[in-house]
Scaffold this motif. Sequence first.
Motif, PDB file in Angstrom:
ATOM      1  N   MET A   1       0.738  -1.288  -0.052  1.00 22.40           N
ATOM      2  CA  MET A   1      -0.055   0.065   0.116  1.00 22.40           C
ATOM      3  C   MET A   1       0.975   1.253  -0.033  1.00 22.40           C
ATOM      4  O   MET A   1       0.465   2.437  -0.783  1.00 22.40           O
ATOM      5  N   ALA A   2       1.982   1.192   0.814  1.00 25.35           N
ATOM      6  CA  ALA A   2       2.870   2.470   0.871  1.00 25.35           C
ATOM      7  C   ALA A   2       3.415   2.692  -0.433  1.00 25.35           C
ATOM      8  O   ALA A   2       3.652   3.879  -0.876  1.00 25.35           O
ATOM      9  N   ILE A   3       3.909   1.623  -1.196  1.00 26.01           N
ATOM     10  CA  ILE A   3       4.591   1.796  -2.485  1.00 26.01           C
ATOM     11  C   ILE A   3       3.388   2.327  -3.468  1.00 26.01           C
ATOM     12  O   ILE A   3       3.757   3.408  -4.211  1.00 26.01           O
ATOM     13  N   ARG A   7       3.822   6.181  -5.488  1.00 28.42           N
ATOM     14  CA  ARG A   7       3.498   6.279  -6.954  1.00 28.42           C
ATOM     15  C   ARG A   7       2.318   7.087  -7.190  1.00 28.42           C
ATOM     16  O   ARG A   7       2.690   7.985  -8.380  1.00 28.42           O
ATOM     17  N   THR A   8       1.383   7.038  -6.633  1.00 31.04           N
ATOM     18  CA  THR A   8       0.370   8.144  -6.688  1.00 31.04           C
ATOM     19  C   THR A   8       0.968   9.590  -6.571  1.00 31.04           C
ATOM     20  O   THR A   8       0.830  10.559  -7.380  1.00 31.04           O
ATOM     21  N   TRP A   9       1.512   9.756  -5.411  1.00 27.83           N
ATOM     22  CA  TRP A   9       2.211  11.174  -5.181  1.00 27.83           C
ATOM     23  C   TRP A   9       3.072  11.492  -6.218  1.00 27.83           C
ATOM     24  O   TRP A   9       3.064  12.776  -6.620  1.00 27.83           O
ATOM     25  N   MET A  10       3.932  10.595  -6.554  1.00 27.79           N
ATOM     26  CA  MET A  10       5.051  10.984  -7.618  1.00 27.79           C
ATOM     27  C   MET A  10       4.195  11.389  -8.980  1.00 27.79           C
ATOM     28  O   MET A  10       4.659  12.343  -9.725  1.00 27.79           O
ATOM     29  N   SER A  11       3.174  10.590  -9.326  1.00 32.24           N
ATOM     30  CA  SER A  11       2.372  11.042 -10.429  1.00 32.24           C
ATOM     31  C   SER A  11       1.694  12.550 -10.533  1.00 32.24           C
ATOM     32  O   SER A  11       1.921  13.177 -11.393  1.00 32.24           O
ATOM     33  N   TRP A  12       1.173  12.776  -9.192  1.00 34.00           N
ATOM     34  CA  TRP A  12       0.491  14.016  -9.031  1.00 34.00           C
ATOM     35  C   TRP A  12       1.480  15.235  -9.051  1.00 34.00           C
ATOM     36  O   TRP A  12       1.398  16.136  -9.561  1.00 34.00           O
TER      37      TRP A  12
END
Length: 316
Positions: A1-3, A7-12
């Motif tokens: 879940m942390a990964i 990834r979501t934050w990196m994308s945003w």
Amino acid sequence: MAIQGVRTWMSWIAVTPFALWAAVRVSGFEPDWPWVPVVAFTPYAAVGAALSLALAALLRRWAPGAVALVTVLALGAAVLPRALPDSGPDSGAGARGPALRVLAANLLVGTADAARLVGLVRSLRPDVLTLQEFTPAARRRLDAAGLRELLPHAVTRPVRGVGGSAVYARYPLAAGELIELGGFGQATAVLTHPGGAQVEIVSVHPCAPKRVGRQPCWLAGLERLPRGGERLRVLAGDFNATLDHLPLRDLLEAGYRDAADVMGRGLSPTWGGWGPLPGVTIDHVLAGERMAVRDFRVLPPVGSDHRPVFAELLLP
């Protein structure tokens, strides 16, 4: 879940700056500094948006990916047409008359190489030459290099510093109004072509909007330029603006065609590209809508931080 969260934050983080850029660019609203100088780099923002879309797809982040896709489409619609020639660039309204060859050059506070510039005039044989940052010393060097032998008619407004400008021509010129704001003068002349047509020529150079407080002067300098219409007009020089600036787009909508855009060369940089900042397209030749565009080129620099631009137009 942390990964997955990382990834979501990196994308945003990758997508959001370009999404905000696109939102302002297409909004019809142009903020003041620093947006005015920054928006000139919109073609590079479009590339960045495409990279952020690729990152979101690679990380399988569909929400930021969808935002990135919309961003790419919005910026691509603004930028890509400049790389595509208009269909039938010779199809100006009734423009089947004689050619008018126009060369424009910013002289970098008068320090450009006079011999190289005059050599360019000899090889290209322009009918009109507009000069910006035209100083008394530059006028003397150009005269000594033989410019007046090639282009004997001139309306010159030499000034020490960056505010001078001039129009030289192969054919007779009558001086027009000097558009002067914030120490920047934009020389105007009316050329009488051998075919009988009269063409108003403006050597364009509004204030540079490169620091806080210069935007009103820059905007006023562009707004003071004559609008298009029945009278034949050519605006040529250093606009300190790209097609991503709202005042320049308004000027085009008022009755002009950008020669570089017509010929599919609207992404060719005319300033910069040799230092930390990439090049931008701020030097233009705008032709009234009654004229056709047959050629446009961005030329190698002649000892200036700007590259000269050349266009061949057809008169009605």
